[in-house]
Design a protein around this motif. Structure first.
Motif, mmCIF file in Angstrom:
data_model
loop_
_atom_site.group_PDB
_atom_site.id
_atom_site.type_symbol
_atom_site.label_atom_id
_atom_site.label_comp_id
_atom_site.label_asym_id
_atom_site.label_seq_id
_atom_site.Cartn_x
_atom_site.Cartn_y
_atom_site.Cartn_z
ATOM 1 N N MET A 180 80.292 25.683 52.993
ATOM 2 C CA MET A 180 80.399 27.304 53.280
ATOM 3 C C MET A 180 80.031 27.456 51.221
ATOM 4 O O MET A 180 78.766 28.197 51.750
ATOM 5 C CB MET A 180 81.803 28.387 53.578
ATOM 6 N N ILE A 181 80.608 27.579 50.287
ATOM 7 C CA ILE A 181 80.497 28.200 49.298
ATOM 8 C C ILE A 181 78.430 27.197 48.999
ATOM 9 O O ILE A 181 78.165 27.682 47.403
ATOM 10 C CB ILE A 181 81.032 27.940 48.587
ATOM 11 N N GLN A 182 78.366 25.715 49.279
ATOM 12 C CA GLN A 182 76.969 25.481 48.834
ATOM 13 C C GLN A 182 75.989 25.817 49.425
ATOM 14 O O GLN A 182 74.625 25.126 48.967
ATOM 15 C CB GLN A 182 77.639 23.987 48.572
ATOM 16 N N ARG A 183 76.131 25.943 50.311
ATOM 17 C CA ARG A 183 75.359 26.452 51.150
ATOM 18 C C ARG A 183 74.225 27.452 50.216
ATOM 19 O O ARG A 183 72.735 27.455 50.878
ATOM 20 C CB ARG A 183 74.959 27.502 53.048
ATOM 21 N N GLY A 184 74.897 28.615 49.742
ATOM 22 C CA GLY A 184 74.133 29.113 48.593
ATOM 23 C C GLY A 184 73.364 28.778 46.988
ATOM 24 O O GLY A 184 72.809 29.126 46.330
ATOM 25 N N GLY A 185 72.939 27.036 47.357
ATOM 26 C CA GLY A 185 72.961 26.417 46.185
ATOM 27 C C GLY A 185 74.267 25.811 45.142
ATOM 28 O O GLY A 185 73.749 25.663 44.460
ATOM 29 N N LEU A 186 75.049 26.893 45.354
ATOM 30 C CA LEU A 186 76.144 25.806 43.670
ATOM 31 C C LEU A 186 76.049 24.574 44.156
ATOM 32 O O LEU A 186 76.434 23.982 45.097
ATOM 33 C CB LEU A 186 77.656 26.799 44.403
ATOM 34 N N LYS A 187 76.482 24.245 43.101
ATOM 35 C CA LYS A 187 76.672 22.003 43.038
ATOM 36 C C LYS A 187 78.498 22.141 42.699
ATOM 37 O O LYS A 187 78.689 22.502 41.599
ATOM 38 C CB LYS A 187 75.662 22.280 41.457
ATOM 39 N N LEU A 188 78.506 21.507 43.287
ATOM 40 C CA LEU A 188 80.387 21.017 43.481
ATOM 41 C C LEU A 188 80.680 19.876 43.036
ATOM 42 O O LEU A 188 79.958 18.686 43.151
ATOM 43 C CB LEU A 188 80.920 21.983 44.558
ATOM 44 N N PHE A 189 81.408 19.797 41.486
ATOM 45 C CA PHE A 189 81.649 18.075 41.796
ATOM 46 C C PHE A 189 83.395 18.158 41.521
ATOM 47 O O PHE A 189 83.667 19.104 40.831
ATOM 48 C CB PHE A 189 81.105 17.838 40.451
ATOM 49 N N LYS A 190 83.963 17.583 42.341
ATOM 50 C CA LYS A 190 85.889 17.072 41.963
ATOM 51 C C LYS A 190 85.799 15.254 41.299
ATOM 52 O O LYS A 190 85.305 14.355 41.922
ATOM 53 C CB LYS A 190 85.826 17.184 43.730
ATOM 54 N N TYR A 191 86.999 15.813 40.410
ATOM 55 C CA TYR A 191 87.012 15.022 39.738
ATOM 56 C C TYR A 191 88.568 14.474 39.963
ATOM 57 O O TYR A 191 89.758 15.969 39.948
ATOM 58 C CB TYR A 191 86.600 14.920 38.250
ATOM 59 N N TRP A 192 89.397 14.046 40.062
ATOM 60 C CA TRP A 192 90.815 13.730 40.179
ATOM 61 C C TRP A 192 91.196 12.362 38.947
ATOM 62 O O TRP A 192 90.561 11.672 38.469
ATOM 63 C CB TRP A 192 91.354 12.708 41.429
ATOM 64 N N ILE A 193 91.881 12.605 38.419
ATOM 65 C CA ILE A 193 92.425 11.540 36.387
ATOM 66 C C ILE A 193 93.939 11.389 36.942
ATOM 67 O O ILE A 193 94.712 11.863 37.353
ATOM 68 C CB ILE A 193 92.415 12.393 34.981
ATOM 69 N N GLU A 194 93.848 9.713 37.688
ATOM 70 C CA GLU A 194 95.273 9.259 37.891
ATOM 71 C C GLU A 194 95.321 8.204 35.900
ATOM 72 O O GLU A 194 94.840 8.357 35.778
ATOM 73 C CB GLU A 194 94.925 8.083 38.744
ATOM 74 N N VAL A 195 96.920 8.308 36.061
ATOM 75 C CA VAL A 195 97.063 8.200 35.347
ATOM 76 C C VAL A 195 99.192 7.318 35.739
ATOM 77 O O VAL A 195 99.088 7.645 37.420
ATOM 78 C CB VAL A 195 97.802 8.691 34.203
ATOM 79 N N SER A 196 98.893 6.218 35.073
ATOM 80 C CA SER A 196 100.110 5.150 36.036
ATOM 81 C C SER A 196 101.626 6.698 35.469
ATOM 82 O O SER A 196 101.450 6.715 34.392
ATOM 83 C CB SER A 196 100.360 3.723 35.019
ATOM 84 N N ARG A 197 102.638 5.585 36.061
ATOM 85 C CA ARG A 197 103.657 6.282 35.500
ATOM 86 C C ARG A 197 104.496 6.043 34.674
ATOM 87 O O ARG A 197 105.133 7.095 33.661
ATOM 88 C CB ARG A 197 104.624 5.048 36.805
ATOM 89 N N GLU A 198 103.867 4.951 33.903
ATOM 90 C CA GLU A 198 104.361 4.624 32.255
ATOM 91 C C GLU A 198 103.960 5.463 31.310
ATOM 92 O O GLU A 198 104.341 5.804 30.536
ATOM 93 C CB GLU A 198 104.073 3.074 32.546
ATOM 94 N N ILE B 282 88.191 20.018 38.123
ATOM 95 C CA ILE B 282 89.573 18.743 37.274
ATOM 96 C C ILE B 282 90.953 18.878 37.133
ATOM 97 O O ILE B 282 91.342 19.408 37.502
ATOM 98 C CB ILE B 282 89.248 19.232 35.192
ATOM 99 N N GLU B 283 90.816 18.068 38.036
ATOM 100 C CA GLU B 283 92.358 17.794 39.173
ATOM 101 C C GLU B 283 93.319 16.524 37.938
ATOM 102 O O GLU B 283 92.372 15.674 37.879
ATOM 103 C CB GLU B 283 92.097 17.643 40.770
#
Length: 258
Positions: free
Chosen positions: A144-162, A51-52
């Motif tokens: 590399m870390i997914q070769r052993g079966g790990l499931k990876l999900f990457k989320y970037w949450i964006e908000v406006s300057r205001e 969660i980025e």
């Protein structure tokens, strides 16, 4: 949908209305998360969720809603602090690798190794050479870390300057949330454009077949929570899955588009 991601990342994130019956929808999704938890244990799954996002994007609240009704032995939240002197001289990914999920676990990183992709270069916490090396190494590490079966999900949450400015000010005024204030928070507005440039470079370099980025419109926290959780659940397979509960608004969660 193809046009939405550039609009979200480079313009002002579109305004989103507060979702109706938020509590009911969230409860329904949390029931689904508990169903997922059973499958994680029975199927010996290893699930890693990053969660980025910008400061005050809603990362803490997002993770709290995900883990609230789940067993802490199965579903864990990781938010690492400043590296120790020893960690500073380790292989960069080493301290994060120590927290990756083992069998029958899901781990959510509240910021992850992607600190080096955005925060560290902007704030001067790493050298340009270190940032360049990270952008080259991150896709290799994730493959590399997914070769052993790990499931990876990457989320970037964006908000406006205001929206970010409003949330940071609320944080300063609320005595129950002042503990969240950090030097990075104080720099968030002044360096908003620099963080944008670092974010763009990072997303372009690290969106790859073993780790696709999903972009979340975080200007409305409740809508972001419901849609990120639904999106995550929709990408996993588990018994008794209620597909009707997992509809995702494509203007709120979308694949990264350069």
């Amino acid at each position: 949908m193809d046009d939405m991601t550039p609009t979200l990342l480079h313009g002002v994130p579109p305004k989103v209305k507060a979702p109706k019956a938020y509590g009911d929808r969230l409860h329904r999704l949390q029931v689904e998360l508990v169903n997922l938890q059973r499958a994680i244990v029975k199927q010996d799954l290893r699930v890693c969720v990053l969660i980025e996002g910008r400061d005050a994007a809603g990362k803490d609240g997002m993770i709290r809603r995900i883990v609230r009704h789940m067993a802490p032995r199965v579903v864990k939240s990781v938010a690492l602090g400043k590296p120790t002197e020893t960690e500073r001289h380790q292989w960069y990914f080493q301290r994060y690798a120590a927290h990756l999920p083992t069998s029958s676990e899901m781990v959510l990183f509240n910021r992850s190794w992607y600190n080096r992709g955005v925060v560290e270069p902007v704030m001067g916490f790493c050298s340009p050479a270190q940032a360049d090396a990270f952008l080259e190494d991150a896709p290799k590490f994730e493959a590399m870390i997914q070769r052993g079966g790990l499931k990876l999900f990457k989320y970037w949450i964006e908000v406006s300057r205001e929206e970010q400015a409003k949330r940071l000010e609320n944080r300063r005024e609320d005595p129950l949330r002042q503990w969240k204030i950090s030097p990075v928070d104080d720099a968030a507005q002044a360096h908003y454009d620099a963080f944008t440039r670092a974010r763009d470079r990072m997303l372009a370099a690290t969106d790859h077949p073993h780790g696709r980025w999903l972009i979340v419109n975080g200007n409305n926290k409740k809508a972001a929570r419901l849609n990120l959780i639904a999106d995550l659940l929709s990408r996993l397979t588990y018994p008794e899955k209620d597909d009707d509960a997992l509809s995702v608004d494509p203007t709120i969660v979308m694949p990264y588009r350069a």
